[in-house]
Enzyme design. Structure first.
Site, PDB file in Angstrom:
ATOM      1  CE  LYS A  54      -3.821  -2.467   2.078  1.00 44.05           C
ATOM      2  NZ  LYS A  54      -4.524  -2.890   3.281  1.00 44.05           N
ATOM      3  CD  GLN A  98      -3.347  -4.448   6.392  1.00 40.82           C
ATOM      4  OE1 GLN A  98      -3.217  -3.497   5.629  1.00 40.82           O
ATOM      5  NE2 GLN A  98      -4.024  -5.540   6.047  1.00 40.82           N
ATOM      6  CG  ASP A 121      -9.693  -0.177   4.338  1.00 47.92           C
ATOM      7  OD1 ASP A 121      -9.461  -0.409   3.134  1.00 47.92           O
ATOM      8  OD2 ASP A 121      -8.962  -0.563   5.266  1.00 47.92           O
TER       9      ASP A 121
END
Ligand code: NAP
Length: 302
Positions: A54, A98, A121
């Site tokens: 990422k 994460q 997200d």
């Protein structure tokens, strides 16, 4: 019939080029470049790889990334306070935690601390609700990537029978909701579904996100179906495979995604896409009518 292989790497690269151009345009207008904060708690090896990818992808398109690492025994409160700081930081347009988090963490509490405007997200309750009621701010990256792949291949969704295998909050459920928004007829299957094949055989578009190698065999797939394999499984010999028997199903399907090189690269590209979208909204001072206090009390009540 031999299926057309959908090249996720190629589609993801196109989206990244578009992202690069959008960042250049923002900066040319004198704006701060988009900023993404990535929070990693502990040192799960797979998470380390995902975070590295990422950060690398951000650098590739001109997004400023901020990597924040915490030891596995950090208290949840420390992470919550860091997210609250990032929520106020005008140079940060996206915040990502994460997953998985250590077992002692309340994942919902962490995800709902992220400001809705920075929830790139798409896991905050407000964004999830948007998938049900319309008005999604950030579509979750993996299902969003699948929709982009279908659109890129000009595969019609409206009126199609779609079967989604897997019902997680991260992939299966949002996937089903997004395809309902596209006016497909959607069935969702999960581990307790009786006789999975009786559902999968009806699919014009079959999307599999169960995390079970060789779950989908050729006899479970209708001739000419579009098959999207979201699964990522590492076999004992180190090989990476999806949930679909690729060779067998490719002989029957009209389109199929490979693993690796299908949905995987799209997920990271859609994260970049969402982060840039957030920065553009910020620059244009577009406000999202979010009942924050209502959401906080709802979360607190749970
Ligand atoms: P998850 O949270 O473990 O959920 C798996 C889902 O599959 C659950 O709903 C489960 O049913 C269902 N399932 C398990 N075994 C099944 C079976 N035999 N038949 C039918 N359904 C079954 O996993 P996830 O986070 O959604 O991820 C799913 C897969 O996608 C994993 O391989 C993951 O690595 C991969 N993934 C890929 C990407 C990407 O970028 N390509 C992104 C995210 C995830 P129950 O609900 O009944 O338990």
């Amino acid at each position: 019939m031999t299926a057309i292989t959908i090249d996720g790497n190629a589609v993801a690269a196109k989206i990244r080029n578009e992202c690069r151009e959008r960042v250049k345009r923002l900066v040319a207008r004198g704006a701060t470049p988009p900023g993404l904060a990535v929070i990693l708690v502990g040192s799960d090896p797979a998470s380390e790889v995902y975070v590295r990818n990422k950060i690398r992808a951000c650098n590739d398109v001109g997004i400023r990334s901020l990597e924040l690492r915490f030891p596995p025994d950090v208290s949840q409160q420390v992470v919550v306070e860091k997210i609250e700081d990032l929520n106020q930081d005008p140079s940060i347009h996206g915040i990502l935690v994460q997953l998985p988090l250590p077992p002692s963490f309340d994942i919902a509490k962490i995800l709902h601390t992220i400001s809705v405007e920075k929830d790139v997200d798409g896991f905050h309750l407000y964004n999830v609700g948007g998938l049900v009621a319309g008005g999604t701010v950030f579509p979750p990256c993996t299902p969003y990537g699948v929709v982009k792949l279908l659109e890129h291949e000009r595969i019609p969704i409206e009126g199609k029978n779609v079967v989604v295998v897997g019902a997680s909050n991260i992939v299966g459920k949002p996937m089903a909701l997004m395809l309902m928004q596209h006016e497909a007829t959607v069935s969702i299957c999960h581990a307790k579904t009786r006789d999975l094949a009786q559902f999968t055989i009806l699919a014009d578009i079959l999307i599999v996100a169960a995390g079970r190698p060789r779950l989908i065999l050729p006899e479970m797939v209708r001739t000419g179906a579009v098959v999207i394999d979201v699964g990522i499984n590492r076999l004992k010999d180190g090989t990476l495979v999806g949930d679909v028997d690729y060779a067998g199903v490719a002989a029957k399907a009209s389109y199929i995604t490979p693993v690796p090189g299908g949905v995987g690269p799209m997920t990271v590209s859609m994260l970049l896409y969402n982060t840039i979208g957030s920065c553009e909204r910020w620059q244009q001072q577009v406000t999202i009518p979010i009942p924050t206090s209502g959401i906080s009390s709802l979360v607190a009540a749970n």
